[in-house]
Design an enzyme around this catalytic site. Structure first.
Site, PDB file in Angstrom:
ATOM      1  N   GLU A   1       1.206  -0.163  -4.928  1.00  0.00           N
ATOM      2  CA  GLU A   1       0.407   1.045  -5.134  1.00  0.00           C
ATOM      3  C   GLU A   1       1.375   2.199  -4.990  1.00  0.00           C
ATOM      4  O   GLU A   1       2.030   2.324  -3.951  1.00  0.00           O
ATOM      5  CB  GLU A   1      -0.717   1.177  -4.112  1.00  0.00           C
TER       6      GLU A   1
ATOM      7  N   ASP B   1       0.823  -1.206   0.000  1.00  0.00           N
ATOM      8  CA  ASP B   1       0.000   0.000   0.000  1.00  0.00           C
ATOM      9  C   ASP B   1       0.860   1.260   0.000  1.00  0.00           C
ATOM     10  O   ASP B   1       1.830   1.373   0.758  1.00  0.00           O
ATOM     11  CB  ASP B   1      -0.888  -0.018   1.250  1.00  0.00           C
TER      12      ASP B   1
END
Length: 590
Positions: free
Chosen positions: A292, A259
């Site tokens: 990401e 993330d």
């Protein structure tokens, strides 16, 4: 069935035999650390070099314990492998070698076969309850499920990005054994299992590291969540890399989605993590690392990371499908069709160009394989960060959505579906937590404050309609109606996804190794023609028109096979691509 030897990292408890555990804690700012064995005794730990404390104690699996810092603060183990309740509860010693794997010979699947399906374990009722849905997903054509973060977080309702114990599965979802059983069952169905991990920050509740290990953080760099994590420290790097290896080796996850790595200031940590994962995984096993990264660092995709979530692709498609222009969609509104063509023809939209704030973003990406990009029309962020969590089916024309879905599932990029998308679920996906007291108030008001710059939420009373993240009803309203996929209005969407995935498996996936971009051109407003060279020399051609009027298009080669048309075209004139239509052709190599 077979047991597998667990990963042995420096952080966290190590079971030496059935009756002995070595406990360790890096606490360089503590003057004294003791081990509290719940219901038994408190033992002083030995101060080792470089701020480490350790002790070998006569306790085995099932032991509940805490650490006592300076005789004044009781804390859980930050590398706890399981909790006896919430983040403030005692940690639990587990035997990581105890599970008998039924599919121990599973070696994963190559990346190009990936069709991802993002799931929230809590909305399914936990790890055990999720298993009932796996066979249907495999039958649909999904090849990998991706769990939103499951590391222990405060409360029992949360997206998971507030985690504070990155080695421990969330107790509200089930035990470590139930998580392993879920993964084992998925492997038996041919499904990979990915995990979303958060190594860029800790949640605001239950993180005690700043009290006894302040060097975990650096005050000179800030992230949206506060002080940045200090990856210059070897102990800190090891803490997170050992977490990654625990999920991949002990639990046998097939991959990780990292993330928001743009909030990790030290790029060398990422490359070290990738190198150590590659070195630790047994030969012949497929393990995939996905990013990401708002910075669009294409260079990382040649340094151990196989793909990145393509927010650019989503954002330009969403702008065309909905007409929305506020927030980050403003970056995709001017010259939207040109940006559509750049995304289709090169991967990223932003490859060094300035965004709306005048900041350069991204690196060139056209040289990468199309499979280096994970494409999606919806995910937890893009749905849940809307004020009312509306799904795309409620926001756009159905013919345009069918066309975009054909692009999603038949392009050479790796598709990701969001739970319920495949049957046109209309239940919202909202932002939910289970904080209490002042933190709950701050989260509620912060959530509403995020939308203050949006014209439709300029009025304070309008913002008060935004669901309270801490209300149980916000969580319950987000639960998809899993039984509705065969009902009228839903069965048609489910059949579409099945048909497209059958085509993908038959015609696209076998040809993906070695695929490359051939560029794209604008056909007219909201319309583009894109081509890709596939690994066997075939050419895949996409004619996409998300606009409201027909546009001219060159006629496909007579040798090209029409793989799919998103709508019937009985009267379409030659050389015209009708409104809200996608056509995909495959011209096979001779």
């Amino acid at each position: 069935m077979q047991k597998q030897r667990a990963h042995r990292g420096r952080h966290g408890p190590e079971l030496l035999d059935s009756r002995t555990t070595r406990f360790r804690l890096w606490a360089p700012d503590a003057r004294k650390v003791s081990l509290i064995v719940v219901g038994a005794q408190t033992l002083p730990m030995i101060a080792d070099e470089d701020g480490w404390y350790s002790i070998e104690a006569p306790y085995g699996a099932g032991t509940l314990y805490r650490f006592l810092i300076d005789d004044e603060l009781e804390v859980p183990d930050p590398a706890s492998r399981a909790q006896a309740g919430d983040v403030h509860a005692p940690s639990l010693v587990v035997d990581p070698d105890d599970y008998l794997w039924r599919n121990a010979e599973w070696r994963g699947r190559p990346w190009h076969e990936t069709v991802l399906y993002e799931m929230h374990a809590g909305l399914y009722g936990g790890f055990a309850a999720m298993e009932a849905h796996l066979a249907d997903l495999a039958e649909l054509g999904v090849t990998a499920i991706e769990l939103m973060p499951i590391a222990e977080f405060p409360g029992d309702r949360n997206w998971g990005y507030d985690g504070v114990l990155p080695y421990a599965p969330e107790a509200a979802y089930g035990s470590p054994e139930e998580l392993k059983h879920l993964i084992d069952t998925a492997h038996g169905l041919g499904l990979m299992v990915f995990l979303d991990v958060v190594y860029n920050h800790f949640g605001p509740d239950g993180n005690y590291l700043g009290r006894y290990a302040r060097h975990f953080f650096r005050h000179d760099q800030q992230t949206p969540w506060g002080d940045a994590i200090d990856f210059r420290r070897g102990e800190v790097r090891d803490f997170f890399i050992d977490s990654a290896l625990t999920w991949l080796l002990d639990y046998r996850f097939d991959g990780l989605r990292l993330d928001a790595v743009h909030a990790i200031p030290d790029r060398s940590f990422l490359t070290e993590l990738a190198e150590r994962v590659q070195a630790a995984v047994e030969p012949g096993r497929h393990v995939h690392l996905v990013l990401e990264n708002e910075d669009n660092r294409a260079s990382l995709l040649t340094q151990g990371f196989i793909a990145q979530w393509n927010d650019d692709g989503h954002n330009v498609l969403h702008t065309l499908l909905t007409g929305e222009r506020q927030g980050y969609y403003a970056d995709y509104h001017p010259d939207t069709t040109d940006k559509l063509a750049r995304f289709l023809g090169e991967g990223f939209v932003y490859q060094g160009q300035n965004n709306r704030r005048g900041e350069a973003r991204g690196e060139p990406s056209a040289h990468l394989s199309p499979t280096a990009f994970v494409l999606f029309l919806q995910n937890h962020d893009q749905t849940g960060n809307r004020a009312f969590g509306e799904r795309l089916i409620s926001l756009t024309d159905p013919h345009a959505l069918r066309a975009a879905t054909a692009l999603l599932l038949l392009s050479p990029m790796v598709p990701l579906l969001f739970m319920g998308e495949e049957w046109g679920a209309r239940q919202p996906f909202l932002f939910f937590t289970s904080h209490h007291g002042e933190l709950a108030d701050a989260v509620r008001e912060g959530r509403r404050g995020e939308f203050a710059e949006f014209a439709e939420f300029a009025d304070e009373h309008t913002r008060e309609r935004i669901p309270d993240p801490n209300a149980v009803s916000t969580f319950e309203d987000s639960r998809p109606d899993f039984g509705s996929r065969r009902e009228p209005g839903h069965a048609e969407w489910h059949a579409l996804y099945r048909q497209l995935l059958q085509i993908r498996h038959a015609e696209i996936i076998p040809r993906l190794p070695g695929a490359r971009f051939l560029g794209a051109q604008v056909l007219g407003e909201a319309a583009a023609l894109a081509r890709w060279r596939l690994g066997d020399g075939s050419e895949l051609r996409l004619e996409l028109n998300l606009g409201a009027t027909a546009v001219p298009v060159s006629v496909a080669s007579a040798a090209a096979q029409l793989l799919f048309a998103s709508r019937e075209l009985p009267n379409a004139p030659c050389g015209q691509l009708p409104a809200r239509t996608a056509l995909l052709y495959l011209e096979k190599s001779s």
